[in-house]
Design a protein around this motif. Structure first.
Motif, PDB file in Angstrom:
ATOM      1  N   ASN A  73     113.992  -3.630 -15.570  1.00  0.00           N
ATOM      2  CA  ASN A  73     113.072  -2.552 -15.235  1.00  0.00           C
ATOM      3  C   ASN A  73     111.654  -3.010 -15.527  1.00  0.00           C
ATOM      4  O   ASN A  73     111.333  -3.388 -16.664  1.00  0.00           O
ATOM      5  CB  ASN A  73     113.383  -1.300 -16.058  1.00  0.00           C
ATOM      6  CG  ASN A  73     114.788  -0.803 -15.835  1.00  0.00           C
ATOM      7  OD1 ASN A  73     115.351  -0.957 -14.754  1.00  0.00           O
ATOM      8  ND2 ASN A  73     115.371  -0.200 -16.860  1.00  0.00           N
ATOM      9  N   PHE A  74     110.820  -2.989 -14.495  1.00  0.00           N
ATOM     10  CA  PHE A  74     109.443  -3.429 -14.635  1.00  0.00           C
ATOM     11  C   PHE A  74     108.520  -2.223 -14.552  1.00  0.00           C
ATOM     12  O   PHE A  74     108.558  -1.465 -13.580  1.00  0.00           O
ATOM     13  CB  PHE A  74     109.088  -4.431 -13.531  1.00  0.00           C
ATOM     14  CG  PHE A  74     107.628  -4.805 -13.506  1.00  0.00           C
ATOM     15  CD1 PHE A  74     107.043  -5.418 -14.603  1.00  0.00           C
ATOM     16  CD2 PHE A  74     106.859  -4.538 -12.391  1.00  0.00           C
ATOM     17  CE1 PHE A  74     105.694  -5.754 -14.590  1.00  0.00           C
ATOM     18  CE2 PHE A  74     105.508  -4.873 -12.359  1.00  0.00           C
ATOM     19  CZ  PHE A  74     104.931  -5.481 -13.470  1.00  0.00           C
ATOM     20  N   HIS A  75     107.702  -2.034 -15.585  1.00  0.00           N
ATOM     21  CA  HIS A  75     106.734  -0.950 -15.637  1.00  0.00           C
ATOM     22  C   HIS A  75     105.345  -1.545 -15.376  1.00  0.00           C
ATOM     23  O   HIS A  75     104.761  -2.158 -16.272  1.00  0.00           O
ATOM     24  CB  HIS A  75     106.752  -0.269 -17.014  1.00  0.00           C
ATOM     25  CG  HIS A  75     108.048   0.401 -17.337  1.00  0.00           C
ATOM     26  ND1 HIS A  75     108.179   1.762 -17.495  1.00  0.00           N
ATOM     27  CD2 HIS A  75     109.303  -0.103 -17.541  1.00  0.00           C
ATOM     28  CE1 HIS A  75     109.426   2.075 -17.774  1.00  0.00           C
ATOM     29  NE2 HIS A  75     110.133   0.955 -17.809  1.00  0.00           N
ATOM     30  N   PRO A  76     104.799  -1.372 -14.182  1.00  0.00           N
ATOM     31  CA  PRO A  76     103.500  -1.979 -13.877  1.00  0.00           C
ATOM     32  C   PRO A  76     102.358  -1.372 -14.678  1.00  0.00           C
ATOM     33  O   PRO A  76     101.329  -2.006 -14.877  1.00  0.00           O
ATOM     34  CB  PRO A  76     103.326  -1.728 -12.374  1.00  0.00           C
ATOM     35  CG  PRO A  76     104.211  -0.565 -12.075  1.00  0.00           C
ATOM     36  CD  PRO A  76     105.362  -0.658 -13.014  1.00  0.00           C
ATOM     37  N   TRP A  77     102.502  -0.121 -15.112  1.00  0.00           N
ATOM     38  CA  TRP A  77     101.512   0.528 -15.959  1.00  0.00           C
ATOM     39  C   TRP A  77     102.239   1.518 -16.855  1.00  0.00           C
ATOM     40  O   TRP A  77     103.416   1.824 -16.655  1.00  0.00           O
ATOM     41  CB  TRP A  77     100.437   1.229 -15.125  1.00  0.00           C
ATOM     42  CG  TRP A  77     100.989   2.152 -14.090  1.00  0.00           C
ATOM     43  CD1 TRP A  77     101.420   3.436 -14.247  1.00  0.00           C
ATOM     44  CD2 TRP A  77     101.200   1.848 -12.707  1.00  0.00           C
ATOM     45  NE1 TRP A  77     101.880   3.954 -13.083  1.00  0.00           N
ATOM     46  CE2 TRP A  77     101.749   3.005 -12.099  1.00  0.00           C
ATOM     47  CE3 TRP A  77     100.968   0.721 -11.907  1.00  0.00           C
ATOM     48  CZ2 TRP A  77     102.084   3.064 -10.749  1.00  0.00           C
ATOM     49  CZ3 TRP A  77     101.299   0.787 -10.563  1.00  0.00           C
ATOM     50  CH2 TRP A  77     101.835   1.938 -10.006  1.00  0.00           C
ATOM     51  N   LYS A  78     101.545   2.013 -17.865  1.00  0.00           N
ATOM     52  CA  LYS A  78     102.190   2.936 -18.799  1.00  0.00           C
ATOM     53  C   LYS A  78     102.579   4.212 -18.077  1.00  0.00           C
ATOM     54  O   LYS A  78     101.903   4.684 -17.180  1.00  0.00           O
ATOM     55  CB  LYS A  78     101.253   3.256 -19.964  1.00  0.00           C
ATOM     56  CG  LYS A  78     101.015   2.096 -20.905  1.00  0.00           C
ATOM     57  CD  LYS A  78     100.261   2.533 -22.147  1.00  0.00           C
ATOM     58  CE  LYS A  78     101.105   3.416 -23.034  1.00  0.00           C
ATOM     59  NZ  LYS A  78     100.446   3.744 -24.311  1.00  0.00           N
ATOM     60  N   GLY A  79     103.707   4.786 -18.483  1.00  0.00           N
ATOM     61  CA  GLY A  79     104.190   5.997 -17.852  1.00  0.00           C
ATOM     62  C   GLY A  79     105.591   5.806 -17.308  1.00  0.00           C
ATOM     63  O   GLY A  79     106.279   4.833 -17.630  1.00  0.00           O
ATOM     64  N   GLU A  80     106.010   6.736 -16.457  1.00  0.00           N
ATOM     65  CA  GLU A  80     107.372   6.738 -15.969  1.00  0.00           C
ATOM     66  C   GLU A  80     107.570   5.920 -14.695  1.00  0.00           C
ATOM     67  O   GLU A  80     108.694   5.766 -14.234  1.00  0.00           O
ATOM     68  CB  GLU A  80     107.831   8.179 -15.722  1.00  0.00           C
ATOM     69  CG  GLU A  80     107.836   9.052 -16.959  1.00  0.00           C
ATOM     70  CD  GLU A  80     108.772   8.539 -18.038  1.00  0.00           C
ATOM     71  OE1 GLU A  80     109.726   7.814 -17.703  1.00  0.00           O
ATOM     72  OE2 GLU A  80     108.546   8.843 -19.215  1.00  0.00           O
ATOM     73  N   SER A  81     106.510   5.432 -14.075  1.00  0.00           N
ATOM     74  CA  SER A  81     106.649   4.638 -12.849  1.00  0.00           C
ATOM     75  C   SER A  81     107.228   3.270 -13.170  1.00  0.00           C
ATOM     76  O   SER A  81     106.802   2.607 -14.122  1.00  0.00           O
ATOM     77  CB  SER A  81     105.297   4.488 -12.150  1.00  0.00           C
ATOM     78  OG  SER A  81     104.795   5.731 -11.751  1.00  0.00           O
ATOM     79  N   ARG A  82     108.195   2.849 -12.345  1.00  0.00           N
ATOM     80  CA  ARG A  82     108.805   1.553 -12.588  1.00  0.00           C
ATOM     81  C   ARG A  82     109.560   1.071 -11.357  1.00  0.00           C
ATOM     82  O   ARG A  82     109.956   1.852 -10.503  1.00  0.00           O
ATOM     83  CB  ARG A  82     109.753   1.587 -13.782  1.00  0.00           C
ATOM     84  CG  ARG A  82     110.908   2.551 -13.653  1.00  0.00           C
ATOM     85  CD  ARG A  82     111.583   2.741 -14.996  1.00  0.00           C
ATOM     86  NE  ARG A  82     112.723   3.627 -14.965  1.00  0.00           N
ATOM     87  CZ  ARG A  82     112.631   4.953 -15.009  1.00  0.00           C
ATOM     88  NH1 ARG A  82     111.447   5.529 -15.064  1.00  0.00           N
ATOM     89  NH2 ARG A  82     113.720   5.703 -14.990  1.00  0.00           N
ATOM     90  N   VAL A  83     109.743  -0.239 -11.312  1.00  0.00           N
ATOM     91  CA  VAL A  83     110.582  -0.880 -10.311  1.00  0.00           C
ATOM     92  C   VAL A  83     111.846  -1.345 -11.019  1.00  0.00           C
ATOM     93  O   VAL A  83     111.779  -1.963 -12.084  1.00  0.00           O
ATOM     94  CB  VAL A  83     109.860  -2.070  -9.652  1.00  0.00           C
ATOM     95  CG1 VAL A  83     110.778  -2.768  -8.653  1.00  0.00           C
ATOM     96  CG2 VAL A  83     108.582  -1.597  -8.959  1.00  0.00           C
ATOM     97  N   MET A  84     113.014  -1.062 -10.414  1.00  0.00           N
ATOM     98  CA  MET A  84     114.289  -1.376 -11.043  1.00  0.00           C
ATOM     99  C   MET A  84     115.124  -2.250 -10.115  1.00  0.00           C
ATOM    100  O   MET A  84     115.240  -1.975  -8.920  1.00  0.00           O
ATOM    101  CB  MET A  84     115.068  -0.084 -11.352  1.00  0.00           C
ATOM    102  CG  MET A  84     114.272   0.963 -12.102  1.00  0.00           C
ATOM    103  SD  MET A  84     115.153   2.549 -12.280  1.00  0.00           S
ATOM    104  CE  MET A  84     116.398   2.107 -13.499  1.00  0.00           C
TER     105      MET A  84
END
Length: 407
Positions: A368-379
């Motif tokens: 799981n990659f989080h590009p910025w803080k928060g709940e957005s992510r690429v899985m």
């Protein structure tokens, strides 16, 4: 409720809330609580003033989840099969309003129904309600002698059984919940009910009764009901224990649950960059007396899910693993999750026994990659499934790619 009626209602409600906010702010003797306006707005906080006795908070919530999957496996006849899928997994918006000091109303709607993975259609618009409830926090009105918090909630709300169900879809660290989690949550985990919640020190207790009614909004009580209980114990900063259970009453398990009763024990450990959860569950599918007429789908079932994770890069890159095992007394007493092997049965392109069997093992590995803080992510993730059915063995590998964002 028709969509046109809903939109008219939503417009009227928006104007009403706006008017109430203006009126309430004029009555407030204290200035609005200071804070970072843009940070609050980014988190969906439209209005906040804890000193306002009329409306103290207005928040909006939204989530957009997209995913794709590629499947390759061997069916129960030993024939190879493969396929690919994509779908808008979730698109949801909602609002939460705190008013009259101790009350909260929460309404959320699903705006997409994507059944293309089942060879269906993609439709946009108001599909159903994710939640619609009213909550009273008694502890905000009175000093409680023996409790820290006491809440009463009525309406359409989520029934949480097992650790994965206690996590929001925004917080899931695997692309899909495990098949066992989907099983014990019931065939529809959002039902109309009455829930009592209480907290004291390190303990949180929830007790409720829920209707079997499958209505998309707040349902009636004409279709039977079931009882729900959950106890959480925070043993320390690192360890948490969860015990959940459901007992079904009424017109049979297929009305809302798909089983007669279930109990679940979950353990959670988190410390710095490492963590794990372990969920052990058992239940009974019911029998002919409970309208489960197919003997192959009756009897007891058991299962366990182990999910470890670690942060390779803190708050940015997370490695996740999951191992699951479930078994049943009868030859079709357990079932795979809906995505993405059962669609081959629906399409008639592979023999998968509709995902039913008596023994199932799966293993998942993902990043799981989080590009910025928060709940957005690429899985990204890869899952192996092995299911024993009356017609033979089914095994498959599913590769996932998903994007999650929310506020």
């Amino acid at each position: 409720m028709a969509r046109s009626s809903f939109l008219a209602y939503l417009s009227a409600a928006t104007l009403t809330v706006a008017g109430e906010l203006e009126f309430a702010e004029s009555l407030s003797s204290e200035p609005q609580s200071q804070g970072n306006f843009w940070a609050d707005l980014a988190e969906g906080q439209l209005y906040k003033n804890k000193d306002n006795p009329w409306i103290s908070s207005v928040k909006v919530e939204g989530r957009a989840h997209y995913q794709a999957a590629w499947v390759d496996g061997n069916d129960t006849d030993g024939n190879g099969f493969s396929g690919d899928f994509e779908e808008f997994r979730r698109f949801r918006v909602g609002t939460e309003i705190d008013f009259l000091t101790a009350f909260e109303v929460s309404v959320g709607v699903n705006l997409v129904d994507d059944e293309r993975y089942e060879d269906g259609d993609l439709s946009m618009g108001v599909e159903d309600y994710a939640n619609a409830y009213l909550r009273l926090s008694v502890d905000k009105l009175f000093d409680l002698l023996f409790l820290d918090e006491l809440e009463f909630t009525y309406g359409r709300q989520k029934v949480r059984v097992g650790y994965e169900a206690h996590r929001s879809s925004n917080e899931l660290i695997t692309v899909e919940r495990s098949a066992l989690s989907n099983r014990i949550r019931g065939e529809g985990s959002r039902r109309t009910g009455f829930l009592l919640g209480a907290e004291k020190d390190d303990f949180t207790l929830n007790l409720g009764v829920f209707s079997h009614d499958r209505s998309d909004f707040v349902g009636s009580w004409n279709h039977g009901h079931f009882y729900y209980g959950s106890l959480q114990w925070d043993l320390s900063k690192q360890w948490t224990l969860l015990i959940d259970g459901i007992i079904n009453e009424g017109q049979g398990p297929d009305e809302a649950l798909g089983y007669d009763w279930v109990t679940s024990l979950s353990v959670l450990y988190e410390k710095k960059r490492f963590g794990m959860s372990f969920n052990l569950a058992m239940g009974d599918n019911g029998d002919a007396r409970n309208q489960v007429f197919d003997e192959d789908r009756q009897g007891a079932f058991y299962g366990a899910v182990f999910t470890p994770w670690c942060w390779i890069l803190e708050d940015r890159l997370q490695l996740v693993g999951q191992a699951q095992y479930q078994i049943s007394d009868e030859s079709e007493g357990i079932r795979l999750a809906d995505r993405y092997l059962i669609p081959f049965h629906d399409a008639g392109t592979a023999e998968v026994n509709n995902g039913r069997g008596d023994e199932h093992f799966s293993a998942y590995l993902g990043l799981n990659f989080h590009p910025w803080k928060g709940e957005s992510r690429v899985m990204v993730g890869v899952q192996y499934d092995d299911l024993q059915t009356p017609d033979g063995n089914l095994d498959a590998i599913t590769t996932f790619l998903a994007f999650r964002t929310s506020f």
